[in-house]
Design a protein around this motif. Structure first.
Motif, PDB file in Angstrom:
ATOM      1  N   MET A   1      86.397 -48.991 -62.831  1.00  0.00           N
ATOM      2  CA  MET A   1      86.388 -47.608 -63.228  1.00  0.00           C
ATOM      3  C   MET A   1      87.573 -47.352 -64.153  1.00  0.00           C
ATOM      4  SD  MET A   1      86.143 -44.124 -60.951  1.00  0.00           S
ATOM      5  CE  MET A   1      84.601 -44.599 -60.258  1.00  0.00           C
ATOM      6  N   ARG A   2      87.335 -46.569 -65.200  1.00  0.00           N
ATOM      7  CA  ARG A   2      88.376 -46.288 -66.174  1.00  0.00           C
ATOM      8  C   ARG A   2      89.402 -45.288 -65.633  1.00  0.00           C
ATOM      9  NH1 ARG A   2      84.658 -45.000 -71.360  1.00  0.00           N
ATOM     10  NH2 ARG A   2      86.534 -45.175 -72.592  1.00  0.00           N
ATOM     11  N   THR A   3      90.597 -45.381 -66.165  1.00  0.00           N
ATOM     12  CA  THR A   3      91.665 -44.439 -65.852  1.00  0.00           C
ATOM     13  C   THR A   3      91.581 -43.265 -66.813  1.00  0.00           C
ATOM     14  OG1 THR A   3      93.099 -46.198 -65.053  1.00  0.00           O
ATOM     15  CG2 THR A   3      94.176 -44.165 -65.752  1.00  0.00           C
ATOM     16  N   VAL A   4      91.744 -42.054 -66.276  1.00  0.00           N
ATOM     17  CA  VAL A   4      91.782 -40.853 -67.108  1.00  0.00           C
ATOM     18  C   VAL A   4      93.217 -40.350 -67.119  1.00  0.00           C
ATOM     19  CG1 VAL A   4      90.958 -38.496 -67.426  1.00  0.00           C
ATOM     20  CG2 VAL A   4      89.387 -40.258 -66.602  1.00  0.00           C
ATOM     21  N   PHE A  42      89.004 -36.997 -74.993  1.00  0.00           N
ATOM     22  CA  PHE A  42      88.156 -35.972 -74.381  1.00  0.00           C
ATOM     23  C   PHE A  42      88.840 -34.630 -74.619  1.00  0.00           C
ATOM     24  CE2 PHE A  42      86.245 -33.664 -70.811  1.00  0.00           C
ATOM     25  CZ  PHE A  42      84.954 -34.160 -70.775  1.00  0.00           C
ATOM     26  N   PHE A  43      88.279 -33.837 -75.542  1.00  0.00           N
ATOM     27  CA  PHE A  43      88.898 -32.595 -75.988  1.00  0.00           C
ATOM     28  C   PHE A  43      88.104 -31.374 -75.550  1.00  0.00           C
ATOM     29  CE2 PHE A  43      90.521 -35.413 -79.337  1.00  0.00           C
ATOM     30  CZ  PHE A  43      91.830 -34.979 -79.461  1.00  0.00           C
ATOM     31  N   PRO A 101      81.607 -30.269 -68.235  1.00  0.00           N
ATOM     32  CA  PRO A 101      82.619 -31.275 -68.573  1.00  0.00           C
ATOM     33  C   PRO A 101      82.955 -32.207 -67.422  1.00  0.00           C
ATOM     34  CG  PRO A 101      83.579 -29.067 -68.475  1.00  0.00           C
ATOM     35  CD  PRO A 101      82.099 -28.908 -68.365  1.00  0.00           C
ATOM     36  N   VAL A 102      82.909 -31.712 -66.180  1.00  0.00           N
ATOM     37  CA  VAL A 102      83.218 -32.556 -65.026  1.00  0.00           C
ATOM     38  C   VAL A 102      82.204 -33.689 -64.921  1.00  0.00           C
ATOM     39  CG1 VAL A 102      83.255 -32.616 -62.501  1.00  0.00           C
ATOM     40  CG2 VAL A 102      84.464 -30.791 -63.722  1.00  0.00           C
ATOM     41  N   LEU A 108      81.626 -40.844 -67.947  1.00  0.00           N
ATOM     42  CA  LEU A 108      82.400 -41.678 -68.859  1.00  0.00           C
ATOM     43  C   LEU A 108      83.419 -42.539 -68.105  1.00  0.00           C
ATOM     44  CD1 LEU A 108      82.985 -39.000 -71.629  1.00  0.00           C
ATOM     45  CD2 LEU A 108      81.558 -41.056 -71.836  1.00  0.00           C
ATOM     46  N   LYS A 109      83.999 -41.977 -67.060  1.00  0.00           N
ATOM     47  CA  LYS A 109      84.991 -42.697 -66.255  1.00  0.00           C
ATOM     48  C   LYS A 109      84.372 -43.916 -65.584  1.00  0.00           C
ATOM     49  CE  LYS A 109      88.481 -41.899 -62.744  1.00  0.00           C
ATOM     50  NZ  LYS A 109      89.356 -40.955 -62.111  1.00  0.00           N
ATOM     51  N   GLN A 110      83.114 -43.865 -65.261  1.00  0.00           N
ATOM     52  CA  GLN A 110      82.437 -44.969 -64.579  1.00  0.00           C
ATOM     53  C   GLN A 110      82.005 -46.074 -65.531  1.00  0.00           C
ATOM     54  OE1 GLN A 110      79.443 -42.764 -62.457  1.00  0.00           O
ATOM     55  NE2 GLN A 110      80.841 -42.235 -60.817  1.00  0.00           N
TER      56      GLN A 110
END
Length: 183
Positions: A1-4, A42-43, A101-102, A108-110
């Motif tokens: 999983m990506r880091t935000v 992510f804006f 957005p959530v 995207l995080k996954q």
């Protein structure tokens, strides 16, 4: 999983209006180095319109200082998602998301990839409530401005978010970069 990650310039009194600061070369280099670990921005609409087309123009014409030009080149090369119900047009390598957005950030995080950098004060409380922000880079400028957008509006957080300080950098200008991880 990506880091935000969430990165923002902020005054000592908690305001984060970019137009109220004059970032040094060190600050631009710091933000450029953070972008090395990022492959998606992510804006929210407001921040997107503040950042673009300004930095795109700097990148295209190399019209800034050398540190600004490096930052602009790196920033504009990264793919972007902008959350907006009203934008009709965006720049190359930018995709508009109209709602939720959530859910979009969770999806995207996954995915596989580098870090995702969130740059939106207006979306921050909602993303924090959903537990989607993993780390924070707050760059505190030694100035009191007394106006502008606050990092977190009063009453917008449902509960405290405990953070762990993992790094501090003090620049010659007196600016302090603080790196926190969510506990």
């Amino acid at each position: 999983m990506r880091t935000v990650t969430f990165a923002m310039n902020i005054s000592l009194d908690g305001y984060c209006d970019h137009t109220l600061f004059n970032p040094s070369e060190e600050v631009h280099e710091y933000f450029t180095s953070l972008l090395e670990e990022v492959d998606l921005l992510f804006f929210g609409r407001i921040m997107y319109q503040l950042m673009f087309p300004f930095w795109s123009d700097v990148a295209k014409h190399q019209s800034g200082t050398s540190d600004e030009n490096r930052f602009a080149q790196k920033l504009t090369a990264i793919d972007r998602v902008v959350i907006s119900r009203t934008l009709d047009q965006v720049e190359e390598n930018t995709r508009i998301v109209r709602s939720n957005p959530v859910q979009e950030l969770l999806k995207l995080k996954q995915q596989v990839g580098k870090k995702i950098s969130v740059d939106s004060v207006s979306l921050l409380p909602e993303l924090l409530a959903a537990g989607l922000i993993d780390e924070f880079h707050l760059v505190v400028h030694p100035v009191l401005v007394g106006r502008g957008r606050q990092l977190i509006e009063g009453g917008s957080l449902q509960e405290n978010l405990d953070l762990r300080l993992v790094d501090t950098i003090v620049f010659k200008s007196g600016v302090v970069a603080l790196h926190y991880l969510k506990q």
